[in-house]
Design a protein around this motif. Sequence first.
Motif, PDB file in Angstrom:
ATOM      1  N   GLY A  76       0.825  -1.203   0.000  1.00  0.00           N
ATOM      2  CA  GLY A  76       0.000   0.000   0.000  1.00  0.00           C
ATOM      3  C   GLY A  76       0.860   1.255   0.000  1.00  0.00           C
ATOM      4  N   SER A  78      -0.278   4.004   1.769  1.00  0.00           N
ATOM      5  CA  SER A  78      -0.495   4.556   3.098  1.00  0.00           C
ATOM      6  C   SER A  78       0.599   4.083   4.056  1.00  0.00           C
ATOM      7  CB  SER A  78      -1.866   4.090   3.597  1.00  0.00           C
ATOM      8  OG  SER A  78      -2.111   4.584   4.881  1.00  0.00           O
ATOM      9  N   LEU A  79       0.843   4.882   5.081  1.00  0.00           N
ATOM     10  CA  LEU A  79       1.872   4.585   6.080  1.00  0.00           C
ATOM     11  C   LEU A  79       3.243   4.401   5.438  1.00  0.00           C
ATOM     12  CD1 LEU A  79      -0.168   2.158   8.357  1.00  0.00           C
ATOM     13  CD2 LEU A  79       0.386   4.555   8.813  1.00  0.00           C
ATOM     14  N   GLN A  80       3.511   5.266   4.482  1.00  0.00           N
ATOM     15  CA  GLN A  80       4.816   5.320   3.814  1.00  0.00           C
ATOM     16  C   GLN A  80       5.167   3.997   3.119  1.00  0.00           C
ATOM     17  OE1 GLN A  80       7.892   7.244   6.194  1.00  0.00           O
ATOM     18  NE2 GLN A  80       6.282   8.029   7.539  1.00  0.00           N
ATOM     19  N   ARG A  84       0.433  -4.750   4.326  1.00  0.00           N
ATOM     20  CA  ARG A  84      -0.559  -5.268   5.269  1.00  0.00           C
ATOM     21  C   ARG A  84      -0.719  -6.759   5.018  1.00  0.00           C
ATOM     22  NH1 ARG A  84      -3.559  -1.143   2.603  1.00  0.00           N
ATOM     23  NH2 ARG A  84      -4.624  -2.881   1.647  1.00  0.00           N
TER      24      ARG A  84
END
Length: 103
Positions: A76, A78-80, A84
């Motif tokens: 992903g 998101s979150l650098q 997941r």
Amino acid sequence: MSEVLIRRADKADLAAIVAMLADDALGRARENASVPLAQAYQDAFAAIDGNPNHFLAVMTDGAEVIGTLQISFIPGLSLQGAWRGQIEAVRVKASHIGYKLDL
């Protein structure tokens, strides 16, 4: 009980995995555990097994498959750019639900 192990599933485990998927109220309506297994299950296993971002596990008690789960690793932004893990299709063979395992 024999020694309980968790390992990567192999093609020989497929019928036992599908049987566990079919052994609940939802699975009885959507899965087909008849042998020989439908080609769709074999194709899905090959796709999962051939992709390093997927891990299909089985839990065994001796030679008997008593549990399964699939984890898919998803990249992903998101979150650098964090990855997941999505866990699904968690099943335990009905005869082993409620057993206390010494792991």
